[in-house]
Design a protein around this motif. Structure first.
Motif, PDB file in Angstrom:
ATOM      1  N   TYR A 166      -3.733   1.178  10.314  1.00  0.00           N
ATOM      2  CA  TYR A 166      -2.651   0.181   9.792  1.00  0.00           C
ATOM      3  C   TYR A 166      -1.703  -0.042  10.848  1.00  0.00           C
ATOM      4  O   TYR A 166      -1.648   0.428  11.970  1.00  0.00           O
ATOM      5  N   GLN A 221      -1.053  10.758   4.359  1.00  0.00           N
ATOM      6  CA  GLN A 221      -0.918   9.762   3.108  1.00  0.00           C
ATOM      7  C   GLN A 221      -1.187   8.268   3.384  1.00  0.00           C
ATOM      8  O   GLN A 221      -1.942   7.559   2.718  1.00  0.00           O
ATOM      9  N   GLU A 265       2.478   8.419  -5.324  1.00  0.00           N
ATOM     10  CA  GLU A 265       0.960   7.688  -5.380  1.00  0.00           C
ATOM     11  C   GLU A 265       0.942   6.947  -6.874  1.00  0.00           C
ATOM     12  O   GLU A 265      -0.029   5.921  -6.646  1.00  0.00           O
ATOM     13  N   LYS A 290      -7.150   3.111   3.991  1.00  0.00           N
ATOM     14  CA  LYS A 290      -8.417   3.121   3.910  1.00  0.00           C
ATOM     15  C   LYS A 290      -8.776   2.431   2.484  1.00  0.00           C
ATOM     16  O   LYS A 290     -10.156   2.058   2.505  1.00  0.00           O
ATOM     17  N   ARG A 291      -7.861   2.170   1.583  1.00  0.00           N
ATOM     18  CA  ARG A 291      -7.851   1.651   0.411  1.00  0.00           C
ATOM     19  C   ARG A 291      -7.669   0.179   0.439  1.00  0.00           C
ATOM     20  O   ARG A 291      -8.097  -0.663  -0.403  1.00  0.00           O
ATOM     21  N   THR A 292      -6.692  -0.127   1.019  1.00  0.00           N
ATOM     22  CA  THR A 292      -6.310  -1.552   1.113  1.00  0.00           C
ATOM     23  C   THR A 292      -5.469  -1.968   2.200  1.00  0.00           C
ATOM     24  O   THR A 292      -4.864  -1.046   3.148  1.00  0.00           O
ATOM     25  N   GLN A 323      -4.948  -5.150  -8.055  1.00  0.00           N
ATOM     26  CA  GLN A 323      -5.525  -5.982  -7.172  1.00  0.00           C
ATOM     27  C   GLN A 323      -4.753  -6.764  -6.281  1.00  0.00           C
ATOM     28  O   GLN A 323      -5.079  -7.836  -5.842  1.00  0.00           O
ATOM     29  N   GLU A 362      -4.810   7.516   4.246  1.00  0.00           N
ATOM     30  CA  GLU A 362      -5.462   7.322   3.336  1.00  0.00           C
ATOM     31  C   GLU A 362      -5.425   6.185   2.405  1.00  0.00           C
ATOM     32  O   GLU A 362      -6.373   5.423   1.815  1.00  0.00           O
ATOM     33  N   ILE A 363      -3.889   5.508   2.222  1.00  0.00           N
ATOM     34  CA  ILE A 363      -3.823   4.659   1.497  1.00  0.00           C
ATOM     35  C   ILE A 363      -4.279   3.302   2.452  1.00  0.00           C
ATOM     36  O   ILE A 363      -4.902   2.342   1.780  1.00  0.00           O
ATOM     37  N   ILE A 373      -2.596  -1.336  -6.202  1.00  0.00           N
ATOM     38  CA  ILE A 373      -3.802  -1.301  -5.748  1.00  0.00           C
ATOM     39  C   ILE A 373      -4.514  -1.812  -7.229  1.00  0.00           C
ATOM     40  O   ILE A 373      -5.526  -2.604  -7.175  1.00  0.00           O
ATOM     41  N   ASP A 374      -4.490  -1.149  -8.302  1.00  0.00           N
ATOM     42  CA  ASP A 374      -5.197  -1.395  -9.529  1.00  0.00           C
ATOM     43  C   ASP A 374      -4.955  -2.768 -10.014  1.00  0.00           C
ATOM     44  O   ASP A 374      -5.723  -3.373 -10.833  1.00  0.00           O
ATOM     45  N   ASN A 401      -1.043   3.323  -6.593  1.00  0.00           N
ATOM     46  CA  ASN A 401      -2.267   3.195  -7.519  1.00  0.00           C
ATOM     47  C   ASN A 401      -2.006   1.893  -8.374  1.00  0.00           C
ATOM     48  O   ASN A 401      -2.907   1.150  -8.705  1.00  0.00           O
TER      49      ASN A 401
END
Length: 347
Positions: free
Chosen positions: A161, A138, A114, A144-146, A124, A141-142, A121-122, A118
């Motif tokens: 995905y 998992q 994780e 959904k963020r990118t 960008q 969930e990833i 993603i942080d 993170n």
């Protein structure tokens, strides 16, 4: 790069590029964003000025505008030469685009670290390409963020995905059929201790093909961890057992090459005493001392297709794609019998 009075160079900006190319700042911005409607001549003029001035886009500033043109490529490790083929393929897909892939190593498969996710993603990054992870919850969930594409994950029922895979069931069947056609009957599979979907698919293909060919009594899967010590210990146990097999189908070339080393150390002749087939068809299979028969799943094609799909995802495609690469067998000396077959051991 320009220099200020204090000696510290000033960063070249898009205004400098625009002035040199004699175009508007908006035009340069469109070229950088690969916006629709930019003419080839405009793109060529702007890129020429960028190269002349040594302009380099500022990643943080681009991120504030919505894109950094960087992708995260997450691999399980660097030791397996197959992953180098995936990297090559992904780079081929990105050639001619503004995208760059940055690599991270994940040591927590089948889940993904994780912290590593993170971190990417942080920073960008515009999307992630993850190899070898199989934790479906998992990964959803990833995604959904990118934007996300995976390699080596047969959860093709998901809707959020993309997946790119070798047909692992058929790959194992190819190996078994080849060995049987070459005169081998007692065939063991040396696999990995894991809940990975690709391992399950490959083991199923091996079992089903052995049963289909009437050799179910010989079907045997031996599992080892990924460490060289455990692989070599397991290979030694297989090769010195009273009921040792005539042939071994190995989960990867990385394992198969270690089995060749152990067999040679024990004085076993390859393939007369023991035939060996690998999987991945990495560059080391061709070396004369190995001459390893292997299933080619085209790591380069997997990487190329996955990176291409990821760019499509980033650009807005939402319909999931699940791409399957057809494997092929590359036959070399490690499985071509040179002497008459010895009788198969009784079950």
């Amino acid at each position: 790069m320009k220099s200020s009075g204090g000696g510290k160079p000033n960063r070249i900006t898009i205004r400098d590029v625009a002035a040199d190319a004699n175009v508007s700042v908006a035009a340069v911005s469109k070229v950088l964003r690969e916006a629709y409607g930019v003419s080839p001549s405009m793109r060529s003029k702007v890129h020429s000025s960028m190269a002349k001035l040594g302009y380099r886009p500022h990643t943080a500033a681009r991120g504030m505008r919505g894109q950094t043109f960087t992708l995260g490529l997450i691999l399980p490790d660097f030791r397996n030469p197959f992953f180098a083929d995936i990297i090559d393929g992904s780079h081929d897909a990105l050639a001619g685009t503004q995208y760059q892939a940055l690599i991270g190593i994940n040591r927590t498969t089948p889940t993904v670290d994780e912290g590593l996710v993170n971190s990417m993603i942080d920073r960008q990054m515009d999307g992630l390409l993850i190899v070898g992870a199989n934790d479906q919850a998992q990964l959803i969930e990833i995604a959904k963020r990118t934007p996300l594409v995976t390699i080596g994950n047969h959860h093709s029922s998901n809707q959020v995905y993309d997946t790119v895979n070798n047909d692992d069931d058929e790959a194992a069947r190819l190996a078994v059929r080849h060995l049987v056609e070459s005169g081998y009957r007692n065939i063991t599979m040396l696999s990995l201790i894991s809940d990975s979907t690709i391992i399950k698919e490959r083991e199923r293909g091996y079992r089903d093909e052995m049963n289909r060919l009437g050799l179910g009594r010989f079907a045997r899967i031996v599992n080892a961890s990924q460490t060289p010590q455990d692989v070599q210990k397991t290979a030694r146990a297989i090769l010195t057992a009273p009921d040792r097999p005539e042939a071994i189908f190995c989960w990867t070339d990385f394992i198969a090459l270690q089995v060749i080393g152990v067999a040679t150390e024990l004085g076993r002749r390859i393939p007369d005493d023991i035939a060996i087939v690998g999987h991945d068809n990495t560059m080391y299979c061709d070396f004369a001392q190995n001459s390893l028969t292997s299933v080619d799943q085209s790591g380069q094609m997997l990487g190329l297709k996955a990176a291409s799909l990821l760019i499509e995802r980033i650009k807005g495609r939402e319909t999931p794609e699940h791409y399957l690469v057809a494997p092929r067998l590359v036959v070399r000396n490690s499985s071509i019998r040179r002497t008459p077959a010895r009788p198969a051991a009784a079950s």
